[in-house]
Write a protein that holds these residues in place. Structure first.
Motif, mmCIF file in Angstrom:
data_model
loop_
_atom_site.group_PDB
_atom_site.id
_atom_site.type_symbol
_atom_site.label_atom_id
_atom_site.label_comp_id
_atom_site.label_asym_id
_atom_site.label_seq_id
_atom_site.Cartn_x
_atom_site.Cartn_y
_atom_site.Cartn_z
ATOM 1 N N SER A 342 0.831 -1.210 0.000
ATOM 2 C CA SER A 342 0.000 0.000 0.000
ATOM 3 C C SER A 342 0.863 1.257 0.000
ATOM 4 O O SER A 342 0.528 2.252 -0.651
ATOM 5 C CB SER A 342 -0.925 -0.001 1.220
ATOM 6 N N ALA A 343 1.970 1.215 0.754
ATOM 7 C CA ALA A 343 2.880 2.367 0.807
ATOM 8 C C ALA A 343 3.519 2.616 -0.550
ATOM 9 O O ALA A 343 3.638 3.763 -1.008
ATOM 10 C CB ALA A 343 3.947 2.145 1.869
ATOM 11 N N MET A 344 3.940 1.556 -1.221
ATOM 12 C CA MET A 344 4.580 1.706 -2.530
ATOM 13 C C MET A 344 3.583 2.157 -3.607
ATOM 14 O O MET A 344 3.956 2.817 -4.569
ATOM 15 C CB MET A 344 5.235 0.386 -2.947
ATOM 16 N N GLU A 345 2.316 1.815 -3.408
ATOM 17 C CA GLU A 345 1.288 2.228 -4.374
ATOM 18 C C GLU A 345 0.743 3.616 -4.058
ATOM 19 O O GLU A 345 -0.022 4.184 -4.847
ATOM 20 C CB GLU A 345 0.133 1.216 -4.365
ATOM 21 N N PRO A 361 11.020 4.828 7.768
ATOM 22 C CA PRO A 361 10.544 4.861 6.372
ATOM 23 C C PRO A 361 11.519 4.197 5.404
ATOM 24 O O PRO A 361 11.095 3.526 4.452
ATOM 25 C CB PRO A 361 10.398 6.365 6.098
ATOM 26 N N ASP A 362 12.813 4.384 5.629
ATOM 27 C CA ASP A 362 13.810 3.755 4.744
ATOM 28 C C ASP A 362 13.692 2.233 4.780
ATOM 29 O O ASP A 362 13.884 1.559 3.755
ATOM 30 C CB ASP A 362 15.225 4.161 5.152
ATOM 31 N N THR A 363 13.373 1.701 5.962
ATOM 32 C CA THR A 363 13.248 0.246 6.088
ATOM 33 C C THR A 363 12.044 -0.266 5.317
ATOM 34 O O THR A 363 12.074 -1.372 4.760
ATOM 35 C CB THR A 363 13.157 -0.168 7.569
ATOM 36 N N VAL A 364 10.971 0.519 5.273
ATOM 37 C CA VAL A 364 9.802 0.135 4.469
ATOM 38 C C VAL A 364 10.222 -0.018 3.003
ATOM 39 O O VAL A 364 9.893 -1.010 2.344
ATOM 40 C CB VAL A 364 8.678 1.183 4.593
ATOM 41 N N THR A 365 10.953 0.964 2.516
ATOM 42 C CA THR A 365 11.420 0.926 1.120
ATOM 43 C C THR A 365 12.346 -0.269 0.887
ATOM 44 O O THR A 365 12.247 -0.949 -0.147
ATOM 45 C CB THR A 365 12.161 2.228 0.774
ATOM 46 N N TYR A 368 10.516 -3.529 0.570
ATOM 47 C CA TYR A 368 9.948 -3.667 -0.776
ATOM 48 C C TYR A 368 11.012 -4.128 -1.772
ATOM 49 O O TYR A 368 10.792 -5.046 -2.564
ATOM 50 C CB TYR A 368 9.338 -2.339 -1.217
ATOM 51 N N LYS A 369 12.170 -3.504 -1.727
ATOM 52 C CA LYS A 369 13.249 -3.846 -2.664
ATOM 53 C C LYS A 369 13.729 -5.278 -2.483
ATOM 54 O O LYS A 369 14.052 -5.972 -3.455
ATOM 55 C CB LYS A 369 14.419 -2.886 -2.478
ATOM 56 N N LYS A 370 13.768 -5.736 -1.216
ATOM 57 C CA LYS A 370 14.286 -7.078 -0.946
ATOM 58 C C LYS A 370 13.283 -8.176 -1.306
ATOM 59 O O LYS A 370 13.632 -9.321 -1.453
ATOM 60 C CB LYS A 370 14.667 -7.204 0.533
ATOM 61 N N ASN A 371 12.004 -7.798 -1.400
ATOM 62 C CA ASN A 371 10.994 -8.807 -1.664
ATOM 63 C C ASN A 371 10.010 -8.317 -2.723
ATOM 64 O O ASN A 371 8.807 -8.505 -2.612
ATOM 65 C CB ASN A 371 10.229 -9.147 -0.365
#
Length: 376
Positions: A342-345, A361-365, A368-371
């Motif tokens: 939802s955050a990435m969208e 917030p950086d960890t959220v990003t 996403y990148k790792k998975n």
């Protein structure tokens, strides 16, 4: 230094929030003759600040004349241990945290038009525990092939968690308050809890507990959902073991049948107690403690033998590991994936997703990148 006159009743209340007596709290803050002054409410500002820090109590509360009336989330206390430690601020902060995630996920499900789950409250304590256990395992796709695919108990716990999440149950496991490694959860307070909901039921496993207990606690809390009973639970020691017709004993029976089916267990029981327990532990991918509990219930070993297994099995768990692996476990993989997606969208601000997951917030990003494939 100026001395404040604080209500002893207020200090006693603050102490109770962390399961301590007034005298216990005094010894954490002062020493010597200072203890006598503390228990009658004579404290310095610095000492009162330390009380606030130790008890996780807002400083302003400690200046009141009487203890505050704080509305806490209602969750039935179903613990069976005689005189358990009172549920303190750590527990309620964890409960608040889980409820916040559950509420967000409920809104998420509403937006995508999800249907209610048919198994919540499908049965009651008047039903046969074996029937309930059978329905749970069939609904979640838990069979011997799943056990066989797991090399050890840790893998089996992970497989069970994923099976339950695949049918809509939010599974949380954490050993600390949110992401604060300085605030480890107390096993003396609780080992797990279940929150029933037709759309987003949730179970929480106290990761500070012994790894040997995680699988049974998970099965026990899931059983709560099938009979529609929210509650806080523990696992009684042999001296507290009190079988009877109540919610906790019923959920224990369901969990035991789920993990170690009676007929299958009895067909494996042969040789010495040690050999039989070891064989069953390997076969069912559960700890010797869970097997021993089943053996005791079915009259195969004595209470003293079960007590010995209990004493040998309980060593506290921990909270370490790769954060990108532990974050979804702490926050429910289902909730974590939905929040990150939802955050990435752009459906939710990245900072709001981070706040709910207790990360940056950086960890959220980075999650996403790792998975990235999981969010495609």
């Amino acid at each position: 230094m100026d001395t404040l006159n604080i209500s002893p009743a207020l200090l006693d209340w603050a102490a109770s929030q962390i399961g301590k007596s007034l005298e216990d709290l005094a010894s954490l803050v002062v020493s010597g003759k200072g203890i006598d002054r503390f228990v009658v409410g004579e404290l310095t500002v610095r000492q009162l600040e330390k009380v606030a820090k130790v008890t996780h109590t807002p400083f302003g509360y400690l200046l009141l004349d009487t203890p505050p009336s704080i509305a806490k989330p209602r969750l039935p206390d179903m613990r069976q241990v005689v005189s358990p430690d009172p549920l303190g601020p750590d527990f309620f902060e964890v409960l608040d945290d889980v409820i916040a995630k559950q509420n967000w996920y409920l809104d998420y499900l509403h937006d995508i038009g999800a249907d209610p789950l048919p198994f919540i409250g499908k049965y009651s304590t008047s039903d046969d525990p074996c029937l309930v256990a059978k329905h749970i395992t069939e609904t979640a796709g838990i069979d011997f092939a799943l056990k066989k695919s797991c090399a050890n108990q840790s893998e089996y716990f992970r497989a069970l968690s994923e099976s339950f999440e695949s049918i809509g149950i939010l599974v949380f496991k954490n050993s600390i308050v949110k992401s604060n490694s300085r605030r480890g959860l107390s096993v003396s307070e609780f080992r797990g809890f279940a929150i029933c909901d037709e759309y987003a039921p949730a179970v929480f496993i106290n990761g500070k507990d012994a790894e040997a207990a995680w699988i049974f606690t998970l099965a026990h809390e899931v059983a709560h959902l099938w009979i529609g009973e929210s509650g806080v639970s523990d696992i009684p020691s042999p001296k507290d073991f009190r079988p009877g017709k109540n919610v906790e004993s019923f959920c224990n029976s369901v969990a035991a049948e789920m993990l170690v089916p009676k007929d299958e267990f009895l067909s494996l029981w042969a040789g010495s107690e040690i050999e039989a327990i070891d064989r069953a532990s390997r076969h069912f991918k559960v700890s010797k403690l869970v097997v021993g509990r089943r053996a005791f219930e079915l009259g195969k070993i004595s209470r003293s033998a079960y007590s010995q297994l209990y004493a040998l099995s309980y060593k506290s768990g921990g909270s370490g590991g790769n954060p990108y692996a532990t974050i979804p476990v702490r926050n429910s993989k289902k909730v974590t994936n939905a929040l990150v997606k939802s955050a990435m969208e752009g459906s939710i601000l990245i900072r709001d997703a981070a706040r709910l997951l207790n990360i940056t917030p950086d960890t959220v990003t980075n999650l996403y990148k790792k998975n990235i494939r999981a969010y495609a």
